[in-house]
Scaffold this motif. Structure first.
Motif, PDB file in Angstrom:
ATOM      1  N   SER B  37       0.852  -1.196   0.000  1.00  0.00           N
ATOM      2  CA  SER B  37       0.000   0.000   0.000  1.00  0.00           C
ATOM      3  C   SER B  37       0.886   1.244   0.000  1.00  0.00           C
ATOM      4  O   SER B  37       1.929   1.268   0.649  1.00  0.00           O
ATOM      5  CB  SER B  37      -0.899   0.026   1.234  1.00  0.00           C
ATOM      6  OG  SER B  37      -1.702  -1.117   1.270  1.00  0.00           O
ATOM      7  N   GLN B  38       0.446   2.274  -0.711  1.00  0.00           N
ATOM      8  CA  GLN B  38       1.302   3.449  -0.851  1.00  0.00           C
ATOM      9  C   GLN B  38       0.539   4.742  -0.663  1.00  0.00           C
ATOM     10  O   GLN B  38      -0.669   4.809  -0.874  1.00  0.00           O
ATOM     11  CB  GLN B  38       1.928   3.476  -2.267  1.00  0.00           C
ATOM     12  CG  GLN B  38       3.006   2.432  -2.439  1.00  0.00           C
ATOM     13  CD  GLN B  38       3.729   2.556  -3.745  1.00  0.00           C
ATOM     14  OE1 GLN B  38       3.102   2.647  -4.784  1.00  0.00           O
ATOM     15  NE2 GLN B  38       5.055   2.560  -3.697  1.00  0.00           N
ATOM     16  N   MET B  39       1.284   5.766  -0.268  1.00  0.00           N
ATOM     17  CA  MET B  39       0.757   7.118  -0.365  1.00  0.00           C
ATOM     18  C   MET B  39       1.861   8.045  -0.843  1.00  0.00           C
ATOM     19  O   MET B  39       3.047   7.774  -0.637  1.00  0.00           O
ATOM     20  CB  MET B  39       0.143   7.601   0.956  1.00  0.00           C
ATOM     21  CG  MET B  39       1.096   7.860   2.089  1.00  0.00           C
ATOM     22  SD  MET B  39       0.176   8.259   3.601  1.00  0.00           S
ATOM     23  CE  MET B  39       0.469  10.013   3.724  1.00  0.00           C
ATOM     24  N   ALA B  40       1.459   9.092  -1.543  1.00  0.00           N
ATOM     25  CA  ALA B  40       2.414  10.096  -2.011  1.00  0.00           C
ATOM     26  C   ALA B  40       2.070  11.417  -1.332  1.00  0.00           C
ATOM     27  O   ALA B  40       0.907  11.707  -1.083  1.00  0.00           O
ATOM     28  CB  ALA B  40       2.333  10.236  -3.524  1.00  0.00           C
ATOM     29  N   VAL B  41       3.113  12.159  -1.007  1.00  0.00           N
ATOM     30  CA  VAL B  41       2.955  13.429  -0.297  1.00  0.00           C
ATOM     31  C   VAL B  41       3.772  14.480  -1.029  1.00  0.00           C
ATOM     32  O   VAL B  41       4.883  14.183  -1.475  1.00  0.00           O
ATOM     33  CB  VAL B  41       3.491  13.311   1.154  1.00  0.00           C
ATOM     34  CG1 VAL B  41       3.199  14.586   1.935  1.00  0.00           C
ATOM     35  CG2 VAL B  41       2.911  12.101   1.858  1.00  0.00           C
ATOM     36  N   ASP B  42       3.239  15.697  -1.166  1.00  0.00           N
ATOM     37  CA  ASP B  42       4.070  16.754  -1.742  1.00  0.00           C
ATOM     38  C   ASP B  42       4.502  17.731  -0.641  1.00  0.00           C
ATOM     39  O   ASP B  42       4.128  17.574   0.521  1.00  0.00           O
ATOM     40  CB  ASP B  42       3.371  17.455  -2.909  1.00  0.00           C
ATOM     41  CG  ASP B  42       2.341  18.488  -2.448  1.00  0.00           C
ATOM     42  OD1 ASP B  42       2.074  18.567  -1.231  1.00  0.00           O
ATOM     43  OD2 ASP B  42       1.810  19.193  -3.309  1.00  0.00           O
ATOM     44  N   GLU B  43       5.300  18.725  -1.029  1.00  0.00           N
ATOM     45  CA  GLU B  43       5.915  19.617  -0.030  1.00  0.00           C
ATOM     46  C   GLU B  43       4.882  20.429   0.739  1.00  0.00           C
ATOM     47  O   GLU B  43       5.117  20.851   1.849  1.00  0.00           O
ATOM     48  CB  GLU B  43       6.925  20.535  -0.727  1.00  0.00           C
ATOM     49  CG  GLU B  43       6.269  21.414  -1.797  1.00  0.00           C
ATOM     50  CD  GLU B  43       7.289  21.987  -2.778  1.00  0.00           C
ATOM     51  OE1 GLU B  43       8.081  21.200  -3.309  1.00  0.00           O
ATOM     52  OE2 GLU B  43       7.287  23.199  -2.997  1.00  0.00           O
ATOM     53  N   ALA B  44       3.707  20.624   0.133  1.00  0.00           N
ATOM     54  CA  ALA B  44       2.674  21.408   0.813  1.00  0.00           C
ATOM     55  C   ALA B  44       1.809  20.527   1.713  1.00  0.00           C
ATOM     56  O   ALA B  44       0.912  21.014   2.386  1.00  0.00           O
ATOM     57  CB  ALA B  44       1.796  22.108  -0.231  1.00  0.00           C
ATOM     58  N   GLY B  45       2.090  19.227   1.711  1.00  0.00           N
ATOM     59  CA  GLY B  45       1.320  18.323   2.567  1.00  0.00           C
ATOM     60  C   GLY B  45       0.131  17.689   1.863  1.00  0.00           C
ATOM     61  O   GLY B  45      -0.632  16.942   2.474  1.00  0.00           O
ATOM     62  N   ALA B  46      -0.036  17.958   0.569  1.00  0.00           N
ATOM     63  CA  ALA B  46      -1.099  17.282  -0.183  1.00  0.00           C
ATOM     64  C   ALA B  46      -0.767  15.798  -0.239  1.00  0.00           C
ATOM     65  O   ALA B  46       0.405  15.425  -0.357  1.00  0.00           O
ATOM     66  CB  ALA B  46      -1.187  17.846  -1.601  1.00  0.00           C
ATOM     67  N   MET B  47      -1.776  14.927  -0.113  1.00  0.00           N
ATOM     68  CA  MET B  47      -1.466  13.496  -0.152  1.00  0.00           C
ATOM     69  C   MET B  47      -2.529  12.708  -0.908  1.00  0.00           C
ATOM     70  O   MET B  47      -3.693  13.089  -0.943  1.00  0.00           O
ATOM     71  CB  MET B  47      -1.291  12.943   1.259  1.00  0.00           C
ATOM     72  CG  MET B  47      -2.482  13.109   2.180  1.00  0.00           C
ATOM     73  SD  MET B  47      -2.071  12.418   3.820  1.00  0.00           S
ATOM     74  CE  MET B  47      -3.640  12.492   4.608  1.00  0.00           C
TER      75      MET B  47
END
Lengths: 237, 104
Positions: B37-47
């Motif tokens: 299972s995966q999640m991706a996160v960007d620098e602004a905290g969007a996931m």
């Protein structure tokens, strides 16, 4: 994860090519392992490569560690496989039971039958139907190692061309309905068509596990059980 | 599902954002999300995606930001307490290991 690895991984997935992303959790280095190639940041010894491909084939992501050394090797294998597919040749009564059972088991099902009165939406609600001739349909659907093929028509005109394509494909399972007698005759015909013994030996026939199945639904259960056994336990089933 | 997550990560990268990907690499006992299972996160905290039923995502985002800053992957271990496990709908606790890496 290097951009290059991510791009290649996404490209493989878009092309329905099975690939394992192997991460060395100690170093962070990553390598992509395909069925027939390797690309990436670190090399894998043959025995580890075999284990990775075994996991890819079984679609089983997880860690490979050294049981002797808690602090040693830690590889995470992430299997990325295209969806499982079942291609059913013959929109017959058994197919009507097999299609929903296979769908429940996680397979994308396509039923192939050029006879218009068989392959109808009312007989196969919600199932993808293909009315091309079976050999054309199977070629067009690009059978891969995550695909199972079952022929159910009993009719050599339909089953034989399908088997000629399926037995030369990477399909992980090929099954064909018919009694021992029917199957013996089928083998003779396919041999004349130029199939080798090793190719013919791949056919599961009479199809399905021997559970004494009688009704179409019971036969469908035995076929799905056999496909599951081959997928999970290898060709022993 | 996983496709969407990695595609989202690639999309964010293409826009020039910093991105980290978290992956469940091992579980013990009953764990809300399976290995892989995966999640991706960007620098602004969007996931996008998830690595649990919601109980550890906050901590993973926190670590993911550190990984985006220093580029160092992190291997995180979480014990899901019985109380938390109850809240995410599990009858008993579990443990989960999550690998966090930057896309670079």
């Amino acid at each position: 994860m290097k951009q290059d690895i991510l791009d290649r991984l996404l490209a493989a997935k878009a092309d329905s090519i099975p690939v394992a992303l192997v991460t060395d959790l100690n170093s962070g280095l990553q390598t992509l392992v395909f069925e027939d190639a390797v690309h990436g940041g670190f090399g894998l010894e043959d025995d580890l490569l075999t284990k990775v491909r075994e996991r890819l084939r079984q679609d089983r992501s997880g860690l490979i560690t050294d049981p002797e050394d808690d602090e040693g090797l830690r590889l995470f294998v992430h299997a990325h496989n295209p969806p499982l597919r079942l291609l059913v040749v013959g929109a017959v009564h058994i197919g009507q039971a097999l299609a929903p059972i296979a769908a429940l088991t996680g397979y994308a099902v396509t039923v192939i039958d050029p006879r218009g009165s068989f392959a109808t939406e009312s007989r196969f609600p919600g199932v993808t139907l293909n009315d091309a001739w079976p050999d054309e349909a199977l070629t067009q659907l690009k059978i891969d190692s995550r695909t199972a093929v079952v022929t159910l028509t009993h009719d050599p005109k339909l089953d034989d061309p399908a088997l000629l394509v399926a037995l030369r494909s990477p399909a992980f399972y090929v099954g064909s309905l018919g009694s021992k007698r029917t199957h013996a005759k089928r083998l003779e015909r396919l041999k004349e068509e130029g199939l080798r013994d090793a190719e013919l030996a791949r056919i599961h026939a009479p199809v399905g596990l021997d559970i004494g199945a009688v009704t179409p639904a019971e036969i469908a259960v035995s076929v799905m059980a056999q496909i599951t056994a081959v997928r999970r336990k290898g060709s022993a089933a | 599902m996983t496709d969407d997550i990695l595609q989202q990560a690639a999309g964010w990268r293409a826009e020039g954002r910093k991105v980290a990907v978290a992956t469940v690499v091992a579980t013990w006992g009953s764990s809300p999300r399976p290995v892989g299972s995966q999640m991706a996160v960007d620098e602004a905290g969007a996931m996008v995606g998830s690595v649990s039923g919601g109980c550890i995502e906050g901590a993973v985002v926190h670590e993911a930001r550190k990984t985006m800053e220093d580029g160092e992957p992190r291997l995180l271990s979480f014990g899901v307490s019985n109380e938390m496990a109850w809240e995410v709908g599990l009858a008993c606790g579990g443990q989960v290991q999550v690998y966090v890496e930057a896309v670079e």
